[in-house]
Design an enzyme around this catalytic site. Structure first.
Site, mmCIF file in Angstrom:
data_model
loop_
_atom_site.group_PDB
_atom_site.id
_atom_site.type_symbol
_atom_site.label_atom_id
_atom_site.label_comp_id
_atom_site.label_asym_id
_atom_site.label_seq_id
_atom_site.Cartn_x
_atom_site.Cartn_y
_atom_site.Cartn_z
ATOM 1 N N LYS A 189 15.090 -8.799 11.343
ATOM 2 C CA LYS A 189 15.694 -8.659 10.009
ATOM 3 C C LYS A 189 16.920 -9.561 9.854
ATOM 4 O O LYS A 189 17.198 -10.061 8.761
ATOM 5 C CB LYS A 189 16.064 -7.197 9.754
ATOM 6 C CG LYS A 189 14.848 -6.257 9.669
ATOM 7 C CD LYS A 189 13.918 -6.661 8.542
ATOM 8 C CE LYS A 189 12.826 -5.636 8.276
ATOM 9 N NZ LYS A 189 11.958 -6.017 7.157
ATOM 10 N N ASN A 191 7.920 -8.128 1.794
ATOM 11 C CA ASN A 191 8.382 -6.756 2.014
ATOM 12 C C ASN A 191 7.798 -6.105 3.274
ATOM 13 O O ASN A 191 8.460 -5.277 3.890
ATOM 14 C CB ASN A 191 8.003 -5.906 0.784
ATOM 15 C CG ASN A 191 8.053 -4.422 1.075
ATOM 16 O OD1 ASN A 191 9.124 -3.819 1.120
ATOM 17 N ND2 ASN A 191 6.894 -3.811 1.321
ATOM 18 N N TYR A 216 13.657 -5.109 16.015
ATOM 19 C CA TYR A 216 13.654 -4.978 14.540
ATOM 20 C C TYR A 216 14.894 -5.663 13.947
ATOM 21 O O TYR A 216 14.794 -6.428 12.977
ATOM 22 C CB TYR A 216 13.631 -3.488 14.208
ATOM 23 C CG TYR A 216 13.604 -3.137 12.734
ATOM 24 C CD1 TYR A 216 12.414 -3.216 12.008
ATOM 25 C CD2 TYR A 216 14.753 -2.711 12.075
ATOM 26 C CE1 TYR A 216 12.381 -2.882 10.665
ATOM 27 C CE2 TYR A 216 14.730 -2.374 10.734
ATOM 28 C CZ TYR A 216 13.546 -2.454 10.034
ATOM 29 O OH TYR A 216 13.520 -2.125 8.698
ATOM 30 N N SER A 228 0.807 -1.231 0.000
ATOM 31 C CA SER A 228 0.000 0.000 0.000
ATOM 32 C C SER A 228 0.838 1.278 0.000
ATOM 33 O O SER A 228 0.345 2.340 -0.361
ATOM 34 C CB SER A 228 -0.901 0.018 1.244
ATOM 35 O OG SER A 228 -0.097 -0.083 2.407
ATOM 36 N N ARG A 229 2.082 1.157 0.466
ATOM 37 C CA ARG A 229 2.889 2.371 0.662
ATOM 38 C C ARG A 229 4.351 2.066 0.393
ATOM 39 O O ARG A 229 4.752 0.908 0.302
ATOM 40 C CB ARG A 229 2.808 2.835 2.129
ATOM 41 C CG ARG A 229 1.458 3.247 2.572
ATOM 42 C CD ARG A 229 1.510 3.809 3.990
ATOM 43 N NE ARG A 229 1.356 2.791 5.010
ATOM 44 C CZ ARG A 229 2.173 2.632 6.035
ATOM 45 N NH1 ARG A 229 3.217 3.425 6.183
ATOM 46 N NH2 ARG A 229 1.962 1.682 6.939
#
Ligand code: NAP
Length: 243
Positions: free
Chosen positions: A154, A85, A150, A15-16
Site C-alpha cells: 500500500k 481497488n 500489506y 464484487s464486494r
C-alpha cells in the site's frame, strides 16, 4: 450533482465491500462500469445492475489483464476512470512470514495496479483524458504490526501514484490515492471485538467508515470539478491518522 455523461470506468474488486459500492455509485450516476473480481461466482453480486458489466480476472496475472483490456475495449471503448481497488491481506509477523504470503500480497495489491494502469494508460494518453484512483490504506502511510507485506504494497501504491501523477499530468490525466482507515467490509470481519474496540478508541469520530464514504470521494475525483487535483492522498479514516 456532477456531470459524467458518456464516461466509462473500470473498477477492480467490484464484487464486494468498497469496490462493489464504488461500482454501484458510479453506475447510478450514469457511468458505464466494467466491474472486475476473481470468479464468476463472486461476480453474481453485481449481475443485472444497470450500467455494470462484470468481468472475471485475476489482476495479478498479466495475461488475464490483457484479456480484460480486450473485453473492456469491446464493451465500453476507452476507459476514462480507473479505480485500482482490489486488495488482499495475508497477515503475519515478519519472522514467521512465508515468501508466498509476501509475494501474493505484493502481486495483487501492487503488481496488479501496475499491469492494469500501464495497459489502460495508452488510450488515456491518446484521448488526453483520464482519472486514475488507487485505493491504498492507512497501513501504507503509517504501517501496521503484522502487516509488513500489506503495508509495503500500500505504501508502494502511494509512491506509484505520485510518480505517475508527475509523468502524465501534461496529458490531462490525474492520478490520486485514497487511504481508507477501518471500513466495514469482509476485510475487517476477522478482527476480534478487542481489536475493534482498540481501533474505535483511537478514531476521533468514534465509528468505522462505510464503503459509501469512499464512494463519495471517488465520485468527486472522477468529476470535472477535481480536474486540478493530482498526486494526492486522501485519508478517509474518521481521523485515526491524526494520532
Ligand atoms: P474485500 O471486501 O475483501 O473485497 C476485496 C475485493 O477484491 C473482492 O471484490 C475480491 O474479489 C477482489 N480481489 C481480490 N483479489 C483479487 C484479484 N487477484 N483479482 C481481482 N480481484 C481481486 O475488501 P474491501 O474491504 O472492500 O477493500 C477494498 C480495498 O480497500 C482493498 O484494496 C483494501 O486493501 C482497501 N482497504 C480496505 C480497508 C477496510 O477497512 N475494509 C481499509 C483500508 C484499505 P472476489 O470477491 O472475487 O474475491
Amino acid at each position: 450533482m456532477f456531470n459524467y455523461s458518456g464516461k466509462t470506468a473500470l473498477v477492480t474488486g467490484a464484487s464486494r465491500g468498497i469496490g462493489k459500492t464504488i461500482s454501484m455509485m458510479l453506475a447510478a450516476n450514469g457511468i458505464k462500469v466494467i466491474g472486475v473480481a476473481t470468479s464468476e461466482e463472486s461476480l453474481k453480486s453485481i449481475q443485472n445492475i444497470d450500467n455494470i458489466i462484470p468481468f472475471c480476472c485475476d489482476i495479478s496475472n498479466e495475461k488475464s489483464i490483457e484479456e480484460l483490456y480486450i473485453f473492456s475495449k469491446e464493451h465500453s471503448g476507452s476507459i476514462d476512470i480507473l479505480v485500482n481497488n482490489a486488495g488482499i491481506h495475508m497477515d503475519n509477523i515478519l519472522l514467521k512470514m512465508k515468501t508466498d504470503e509476501w509475494q501474493k500480497v505484493l502481486d495483487v495489491n501492487l503488481n496488479g495496479p501496475f499491469y492494469l494502469t500501464r495497459i489502460l494508460l495508452k488510450d488515456m494518453i491518446k484521448n488526453k483524458n483520464g482519472r486514475i484512483i488507487n485505493i491504498s490504506s492507512i497501513a501504507g502511510t503509517d504501517g501496521n504490526k503484522g502487516q509488513s507485506n500489506y503495508s509495503a504494497s500500500k505504501g508502494g501504491l502511494l509512491a506509484f501514484t505520485k510518480s505517475l501523477a508527475k509523468e502524465v499530468g501534461r496529458r490531462n490525466i490525474t492520478v490520486n490515492c485514497i487511504a481508507p482507515g477501518v471500513i466495514e467490509t469482509d476485510m475487517i470481519s476477522h478482527l476480534t471485538d478487542t481489536v475493534k474496540n482498540n481501533y474505535l478508541n483511537r478514531i476521533p469520530l468514534k465509528k468505522f467508515g462505510k464503503p459509501e464514504d469512499i464512494g463519495k470521494m471517488i465520485l468527486f475525483l472522477s468529476s470535472d470539478e477535481a480536474s486540478y487535483i493530482t498526486g494526492q492522498t486522501f485519508h478517509i479514516d474518521g481521523g485515526i491518522s491524526l494520532n
